[in-house]
Every structure is written in C-alpha cells, then in structure tokens.
Design a protein around this motif. Structure first.
Motif: not given
Length: 212
Positions: A170-173, A184-191
């Motif tokens: 999940x982290x890599x995806x 985008x990076x912040x949103x992806x980290x939260x997700x």
C-alpha cells in the motif's frame, strides 16, 4: 538499510505499545479472575490474546503509521521530482529497485518485531499481576505452559508476514501513483496510513477465520 530503517528503528515504539497493552490487559483481567479464583489462568489468557491478535495487529498499525507513511512520502517525492522516470531512462526497473527491498524488509522484520513485542507485553502483564493482585511469576508462567501452544504464537507470526506485505504494498502503491506537487504527496501519505490500517483489520478477520 531497509531492514534497519523499517524494522530495528521501530522496535522502541513497538515495545512501548505492547508493554502498555499487556499491562492494561492484566489490570482489566487479573482483579476479576483473582476474585473468582481463576488467577491460575491469567498468564495463558494474556498470552493467547497477545500472541494471536493484539501483537500482530498493533505491530502492523505501528508499522503502517511509522513506515508506511515514510515509504509513501519517499517514493512520492521521487515521483514528483521525476527520479522514478530517470530510473526508467537508465533501464532500471523501479519495482525491483524500490518496491521489492521495502516489501521484503517489512515482511521479514514485522514478525521479528511481533515476537519481541509479545514477549515484552507478557512481561509487563506479569509485573502488573504480581504487584497489583499478588499473582506469583511461577503461577503466571505456569498458566502459559498449560493453556498456550506453539500454534498461538506461530499464527501471530503468519499474520505478521501478511501484514508486512500489506503495509509495504500500500505504501509503495500510494507513493508511486501520487499526484504532482506537495499536496499530492501529503494526500498520498494520509491515504497510505488509512488504507493500510483498514486493510490490516480486514485481513486480520480473514486470517483468524482461516487459522482458527
């Protein structure tokens, strides 16, 4: 390096989390079981709860919060700054170079963290039972021998391997597919953290249904 960053440096957080979890379990159960003359079963109950469920799940949640987020932020930054595209231009497979080492590290280190964490939690529970309710260490550890089998710990280790794979994937995806820019990076980290934790609990139910 990945094993050091994702595993060894997470040991202190896992140890504290499971230490206090074991102590809380002992506080909740020792008084009641002692009251009804079942103090001889405290150690076994705590060990089964920690080994089968709480150890793997809490280690997975800690890894998702600490390491899953770090993986996503790192790979997301590489994607935004076009470092992943640069790897492709150099004929380097980003999955083999970036994803596989992180997944192997998570899948190998999480079971190790789980074993250490469960052991620390059991010791914490034993100390609380001894100091608060007068349950001797011999009685506590004897109940573990009586009520617990190797399958209680081995099932938790199997779960930990699967949970490590989930956190890493999940982290890599999320990192390699994030949107451009800091947002985008912040949103992806939260997700990454949210998706990982939800998937851990879902996988825990499925694995418990199969293993038990």
């Amino acid at each position: 390096k990945q094993s050091l960053d994702l595993g060894v440096k997470s040991l202190s957080i896992v140890a504290l989390t499971l230490l206090f979890t074991g102590m809380v379990l002992s506080v909740q159960m020792a008084g009641v079981l002692t009251k009804y003359g079942a103090a001889f079963s405290i150690g076994g109950i705590v060990t089964i709860a920690m080994g089968r469920e709480l150890g793997p799940v809490l280690c997975g949640v800690v890894l998702a919060g600490r390491c899953g987020a770090a993986i996503t932020a790192e790979l997301g930054t590489m994607r935004v700054t076009e470092q992943i595209d640069a790897l492709r231009c150099m004929a380097v497979n980003p999955v083999a170079y970036l994803v596989v080492p992180r997944m192997v590290a998570c899948m190998t280190m999480l079971p190790v963290l789980n074993v250490f964490g469960v052991a620390i939690g059991i010791v914490g529970a034993m100390l609380v039972a001894a100091l608060k309710d007068g349950v001797s260490a011999y009685t506590f550890f004897h109940s573990i021998q009586v009520f617990c089998g190797t399958e209680d710990i081995s099932a938790g280790i199997i779960k930990s391997v699967i949970f490590g794979m989930i956190v890493a994937l999940v982290g890599c995806d999320r990192g390699m597919t994030c949107d451009a820019g800091a947002e985008g990076v912040g949103k992806a980290t939260t997700q990454s953290v949210v998706y990982s934790i939800v998937m851990l609990f879902a996988a825990n139910y499925l694995l418990s249904s199969v293993l038990f």
